[in-house]
Enzyme design. Structure first.
Site, PDB file in Angstrom:
ATOM      1  N   SER A 113      -3.756   3.923  -3.558  1.00 33.77           N
ATOM      2  CA  SER A 113      -2.464   5.402  -3.190  1.00 33.77           C
ATOM      3  C   SER A 113      -1.524   4.789  -3.003  1.00 33.77           C
ATOM      4  O   SER A 113      -0.421   5.281  -2.854  1.00 33.77           O
ATOM      5  CB  SER A 113      -3.466   6.081  -2.518  1.00 33.77           C
ATOM      6  OG  SER A 113      -2.843   5.336  -1.590  1.00 33.77           O
ATOM      7  N   CYS A 114      -1.358   3.465  -3.204  1.00 36.82           N
ATOM      8  CA  CYS A 114       0.020   2.489  -3.046  1.00 36.82           C
ATOM      9  C   CYS A 114       0.205   1.283  -4.386  1.00 36.82           C
ATOM     10  O   CYS A 114      -0.507   0.323  -4.261  1.00 36.82           O
ATOM     11  CB  CYS A 114      -0.432   1.547  -1.730  1.00 36.82           C
ATOM     12  SG  CYS A 114       1.072   0.913  -1.380  1.00 36.82           S
ATOM     13  N   GLY A 115       1.367   1.280  -4.310  1.00 35.78           N
ATOM     14  CA  GLY A 115       1.662   0.719  -5.211  1.00 35.78           C
ATOM     15  C   GLY A 115       2.772  -0.598  -4.814  1.00 35.78           C
ATOM     16  O   GLY A 115       4.168  -1.187  -5.179  1.00 35.78           O
ATOM     17  N   CYS A 117       2.094  -2.707  -1.440  1.00 32.63           N
ATOM     18  CA  CYS A 117       0.779  -3.265  -0.407  1.00 32.63           C
ATOM     19  C   CYS A 117       1.816  -4.632  -0.651  1.00 32.63           C
ATOM     20  O   CYS A 117       2.473  -5.037  -1.820  1.00 32.63           O
ATOM     21  CB  CYS A 117       0.021  -2.875  -0.201  1.00 32.63           C
ATOM     22  SG  CYS A 117      -0.088  -1.092  -0.336  1.00 32.63           S
TER      23      CYS A 117
END
Length: 277
Positions: A113-115, A117
Site C-alpha cells: 500500500s506504500c510507494g 518507503c
C-alpha cells in the site's frame, strides 16, 4: 519461470458468524502475496509485496515509473529467480541509465500500500515531466471502459481482495488489464505490459479501481497517458500534481457518472450511454 510455481490464490478455512447467533465452518479463496525483490546490476533496490503474477511486466513498469528508464529497450537483460518465499528480478540497464540510477540512492522496504518507503528526502521522489498538450479523451470512452472493467478482473472476482489497472484506447476499449494486491503494483504491471507491447500512453488512458493518490498520478504521467480515471476519490495532492503535469484526473467513477478534478474531458454525445443504462 519461477513465478509459475506460485498460485495467485488459495482456499482458506473460515468460521462464519451470523448475526442471528449461528456459526458454521466455511472456506473462501484468498489472494496470495509474496515479496518481489528488484535489483539493478545485481545491486538490491527495492522489495515490494505483490501478487505472484506478471512479474516481468511489474519490473518494466516499476523501472519506468521510478524514472530509471524511458523505453523498454533501456532494460538490456532481465533475470527472474526464486528467492525464499518470493522472487528476485535482476535488471541490467543500458549504461547511461545505470549511471543515472547510481547517482540517485533509494532503498525501499516495500509495502503493497506504500510507494514511498525508504525515500530519504522529498527531492528524491520520482517526478514525471509535464505532458504535451493532447486532445481530451471523450466522456463516452471513459464510460465504455468502466462498463467492461469488472470483466477484466478474474482474480478479484475470485477473492474480492485485489486492485486492477487498465490501459484503454481512445474509444474506451480495454487493451491491457492487470491485477495485484497493491494498487501501485497493479498500475506498474499494466504500464509495464503496455511498454513491452510497444503501446504508447498518449494513445489512450488509464483506469484504476483504487483511490487516486499522487503516486498514481505520477505513474500515469511517466507513462504519458493524458487521463487517469479512478473508482474512488482523489487526494488533494493528486489533484495538484495532475494540474501541474497537465493530466486529466477523473475520479469517483461509476457506471453512470464521474467527476473531473483536473483537466478536461470531451463532452461527447452521451445519449447512447443513457439509453444503455
Amino acid at each position: 519461470m519461477p513465478p509459475s510455481e506460485f498460485s495467485l490464490a488459495r482456499e482458506a478455512a473460515t468460521q462464519v458468524f451470523e448475526a442471528g447467533g449461528l456459526t458454521h465452518d466455511g472456506a473462501r479463496a484468498v489472494a496470495e502475496e509474496m515479496p518481489v525483490s528488484f535489483l539493478f546490476g545485481g545491486v538490491p533496490y527495492a522489495v515490494m509485496m505483490a501478487s505472484p503474477g506478471d512479474v516481468e511486466d511489474f519490473a518494466f513498469g516499476f523501472a519506468l515509473t521510478e524514472g530509471l528508464i524511458e523505453r523498454a529497450e533501456d532494460i538490456r537483460a532481465l533475470d527472474v529467480a526464486a528467492r525464499g518465499q518470493g522472487v528476485a528480478v535482476d535488471m541490467r540497464l543500458a549504461p547511461e541509465k545505470m549511471r543515472g540510477h547510481l547517482a540517485r540512492r533509494r532503498a525501499i522496504e516495500g509495502r503493497s500500500s506504500c510507494g514511498l518507503c525508504g525515500v530519504e528526502s522529498e527531492a528524491m521522489l520520482p517526478q514525471a515531466r509535464r505532458l504535451a498538450p493532447a486532445a481530451p479523451v471523450e466522456a463516452q470512452a471513459v464510460f465504455a471502459a468502466l462498463k467492461n472493467l469488472s470483466a477484466n478482473q478474474p482474480l478479484n472476482a475470485l477473492t474480492r481482495a485485489v486492485h486492477a489497472a487498465a490501459f484503454c484506447d481512445r474509444d474506451g476499449v480495454i487493451l491491457i488489464a492487470r491485477e495485484d494486491v497493491g494498487r501501485h503494483n497493479a498500475l506498474d504491471k499494466c504500464i509495464g505490459a503496455a511498454l513491452r507491447q510497444g503501446l504508447r500512453g498518449q494513445n489512450g488512458f488509464v483506469v484504476v479501481t483504487s483511490r487516486a493518490s499522487f503516486e498514481m498520478v505520477e505513474k500515469t504521467a511517466f507513462f504519458g497517458a493524458p487521463l487517469l480515471a479512478a473508482i474512488s476519490a482523489p487526494t488533494s495532492l493528486a489533484i495538484a500534481r495532475a494540474e501541474a503535469l497537465g493530466l486529466t484526473l477523473a475520479a469517483v467513477a461509476r457506471a453512470d457518472s464521474f467527476a473531473v478534478f483536473a483537466g478536461d474531458v470531451a463532452r461527447s454525445d452521451l445519449s447512447q450511454h443513457r439509453t444503455a443504462s
